[in-house]
Design an enzyme around this catalytic site. Sequence first.
Site, mmCIF file in Angstrom:
data_model
loop_
_atom_site.group_PDB
_atom_site.id
_atom_site.type_symbol
_atom_site.label_atom_id
_atom_site.label_comp_id
_atom_site.label_asym_id
_atom_site.label_seq_id
_atom_site.Cartn_x
_atom_site.Cartn_y
_atom_site.Cartn_z
ATOM 1 N N GLU A 38 0.728 -1.297 0.128
ATOM 2 C CA GLU A 38 -0.004 -0.038 -0.029
ATOM 3 C C GLU A 38 0.909 1.042 -0.006
ATOM 4 O O GLU A 38 1.896 1.307 0.852
ATOM 5 C CB GLU A 38 -0.951 0.111 1.350
ATOM 6 C CG GLU A 38 -1.900 1.054 1.286
ATOM 7 C CD GLU A 38 -2.909 1.248 2.417
ATOM 8 O OE1 GLU A 38 -2.618 0.407 3.222
ATOM 9 O OE2 GLU A 38 -3.532 2.453 2.447
ATOM 10 N N ARG A 59 5.765 -13.337 9.401
ATOM 11 C CA ARG A 59 6.388 -12.071 9.094
ATOM 12 C C ARG A 59 8.036 -11.682 9.735
ATOM 13 O O ARG A 59 8.141 -12.458 10.722
ATOM 14 C CB ARG A 59 5.434 -11.020 10.350
ATOM 15 C CG ARG A 59 4.631 -10.179 9.850
ATOM 16 C CD ARG A 59 4.165 -9.174 10.903
ATOM 17 N NE ARG A 59 4.119 -7.898 10.379
ATOM 18 C CZ ARG A 59 3.564 -7.372 9.481
ATOM 19 N NH1 ARG A 59 2.604 -7.988 8.892
ATOM 20 N NH2 ARG A 59 3.684 -6.021 9.104
ATOM 21 N N LYS A 117 4.642 0.512 9.371
ATOM 22 C CA LYS A 117 4.604 1.998 8.519
ATOM 23 C C LYS A 117 3.975 2.971 9.428
ATOM 24 O O LYS A 117 4.448 4.144 9.335
ATOM 25 C CB LYS A 117 3.962 1.812 7.141
ATOM 26 C CG LYS A 117 4.969 1.131 6.091
ATOM 27 C CD LYS A 117 4.281 1.197 4.923
ATOM 28 C CE LYS A 117 3.298 0.084 4.584
ATOM 29 N NZ LYS A 117 2.605 -0.182 3.356
HETATM 30 P P1 ATP Z 1 3.165 -2.395 7.864
HETATM 31 O O1 ATP Z 1 2.338 -3.089 9.120
HETATM 32 O O2 ATP Z 1 4.341 -2.315 8.082
HETATM 33 O O3 ATP Z 1 2.342 -1.198 7.129
HETATM 34 P P2 ATP Z 1 1.583 -3.790 5.679
HETATM 35 O O4 ATP Z 1 1.806 -5.259 5.763
HETATM 36 O O5 ATP Z 1 0.647 -3.032 6.126
HETATM 37 O O6 ATP Z 1 3.129 -3.533 6.709
HETATM 38 P P3 ATP Z 1 1.704 -3.396 2.987
HETATM 39 O O7 ATP Z 1 2.160 -2.188 2.226
HETATM 40 O O8 ATP Z 1 0.414 -3.949 3.024
HETATM 41 O O9 ATP Z 1 2.289 -3.282 4.540
HETATM 42 O O10 ATP Z 1 2.668 -4.798 2.608
HETATM 43 C C1 ATP Z 1 3.186 -5.255 1.451
HETATM 44 C C2 ATP Z 1 3.583 -6.786 1.536
HETATM 45 O O11 ATP Z 1 4.720 -6.705 2.519
HETATM 46 C C3 ATP Z 1 2.554 -7.279 2.185
HETATM 47 O O12 ATP Z 1 2.118 -8.663 1.618
HETATM 48 C C4 ATP Z 1 2.970 -7.881 3.616
HETATM 49 O O13 ATP Z 1 2.533 -9.092 3.896
HETATM 50 C C5 ATP Z 1 4.529 -7.599 3.399
HETATM 51 N N1 ATP Z 1 4.958 -7.420 4.788
HETATM 52 C C6 ATP Z 1 4.828 -6.220 5.421
HETATM 53 N N2 ATP Z 1 5.520 -6.399 6.785
HETATM 54 C C7 ATP Z 1 6.220 -7.640 6.707
HETATM 55 C C8 ATP Z 1 7.157 -8.001 7.296
HETATM 56 N N3 ATP Z 1 7.524 -7.632 8.625
HETATM 57 N N4 ATP Z 1 7.691 -9.564 7.282
HETATM 58 C C9 ATP Z 1 7.334 -9.866 5.777
HETATM 59 N N5 ATP Z 1 6.639 -9.504 5.078
HETATM 60 C C10 ATP Z 1 5.898 -8.192 5.222
HETATM 61 MG MG MG Z 2 -1.339 -2.634 5.305
#
Ligand code: ATP
Ligand code: MG
Length: 550
Positions: free
Chosen positions: A34, A259, A269
């Site tokens: 995102e 994760r 983020k």
């Molecule tokens: P955050 O919680 O940090 O905002 P998010 O999962 O909301 O992370 P996205 O932009 O939706 O952020 O993530 C894009 C991809 O990265 C998703 O498929 C998510 O599962 C993966 N991802 C995010 N954080 C991690 C992590 N700590 N380890 C592995 N994969 C991750």
């Molecule tokens: Mg997200």
Amino acid sequence: METKAAPSNFIKNIVIEDLQSGKVQKVVTRFPPEPNGYLHIGHAKSICLNFELASEFKGHAHLRFDDTNPVKEDIEYVESIKQDVAWLGFQWDGLFFASDYFDEMYKRAVILIRKGLAYVDDLSADQIRESRGTLTEPGKDSPYRTRTIEENLDLFDSMRQGEFKDGEKVLRAKIDMASPNVNLRDPVIYRVVHAHHHNTGDTWCIYPMYAYAHPLEDAIEGITHSICTLEFEDQRPFYDWVVRECEMENVPRQYEFNRLNITNTVMSKRKLKLLVDEQVVDGWDDPRMPTISGLRRKGYTPEAIRNFVRETGVSKGYGIVDARMLEHFIREDLKEKAPRTMAVLKPLKVVITNYPEGQVEMLEAENNSENPEMGSRQIPFSREIYIEQDDFMENPPNKYFRLFPGNEVRLKNAYFITCNEFIKDEEGNVVELHCTYDPETKSGSGFTGRKVKGTIHWVEAKQAVPAVFRLYEPLILDENDEDGASFLEHLNPNSLEILHGYVENNMKQVKAQDKFQFFRHGYFNVDSKYSAEGSPVFNLIVSLKSSFEV
Ligand code: ATP
Ligand code: MG
């Protein structure tokens, strides 16, 4: 880029099986961030997994912006994410925006309404939450659940036309308010948001919810293996429901993995944005940030990051990785690549009283003792040099082998010197040493007359280049508080230390992102923000030693 096969893991095994059984002809994966912030090291894990699977099995990997929430998203983030994925060494086989599918998603929602599988609800967000029930209690049907198909079609159209305010109405899937899986209790799939979208402008005032949009995005793009993190496991039944009931042609499958969590590291983020907005750091790329851009500015290489995330493994188990493991991989990567030079971070002037005034000689210094191919350089030596303040003690403890009155040490690449005298300022700080050198002991001369226990580094004073050194410690002190709302109260007050010292004369022309090993200190990177021509600023990437071994 080197194409190293990704280590075996359960998702890779599934891919192999699907290809062998013919269930899948070509693997298509996607990385779907995102654009509401910069990427962090956790994302790197997902990026490596998705891109490496695609490349290993000659499939495709998409970079898709999951931009269904206009309020938090921004084109700045889109650009930074593209830059970071490319920098990590991956090329996407297609660049996609979820917002390009808004029409399609709308049409599919109409299909659901026509099938009696979605309804417009007037309950507020709070009321919906309250009537959802708990893990042990079923939810309650909304009074609007029994609206007719005609009424729902009409209302949904009015939602789209902008006839309602934010929050006034939502579209919900009609599944089962008593389902043991709370995610199937009539989840909201569309909401009213009057906001400008970075891609679609003001075309829309209703936006699909993530859980509804994501499976459609995957299906539209023909994704075969939709890989996400474990917290989406309970969403899988709804994911499959959406693909099925919206009558999508391609049927993607969702697989969840662990994760990446790292000690002393904030990895969300939302929290990282808070650090930026509160100016705790100097931007998303502050070298203390676990963002890809922060790690890059600190001096990490794509290779080190890729090797690290590979080593952390893909499984379904919860785990937290020691931050020192990441450091291990950058040391390994730079060991034979980074030139080794001398830098004095906290200078103390030394006058070599028996060295002729006005004389300067050039000494040979190896560029990397572990990589002879890197050759050598010439460094000046004269009557005045700088050493580290820590390398002199007036009253040394036992086993202190560096300079103290009467003691002799080796100057790296130069001569043995003996300390005879020290000068203090009015406050009692030692500000200058007077030493003598022994011309017989020149480095490389084969001198074996006597041994000294300490070797220290130095730079020639007249030609030394003034430099700034920025040393970092973790931003967060309490590693267990990562999820606490109060993480801003656990900030490390010493996360940044700025020192003014010197580097060798030949380092005047360094360029942003050049990397060095400073003898006895660690690996440093030329900062891309603060460094200027002739006055370099160095970021500490990592110190030399660690107790950590993989
Ligand atoms: P955050 O919680 O940090 O905002 P998010 O999962 O909301 O992370 P996205 O932009 O939706 O952020 O993530 C894009 C991809 O990265 C998703 O498929 C998510 O599962 C993966 N991802 C995010 N954080 C991690 C992590 N700590 N380890 C592995 N994969 C991750
Ligand atoms: Mg997200």
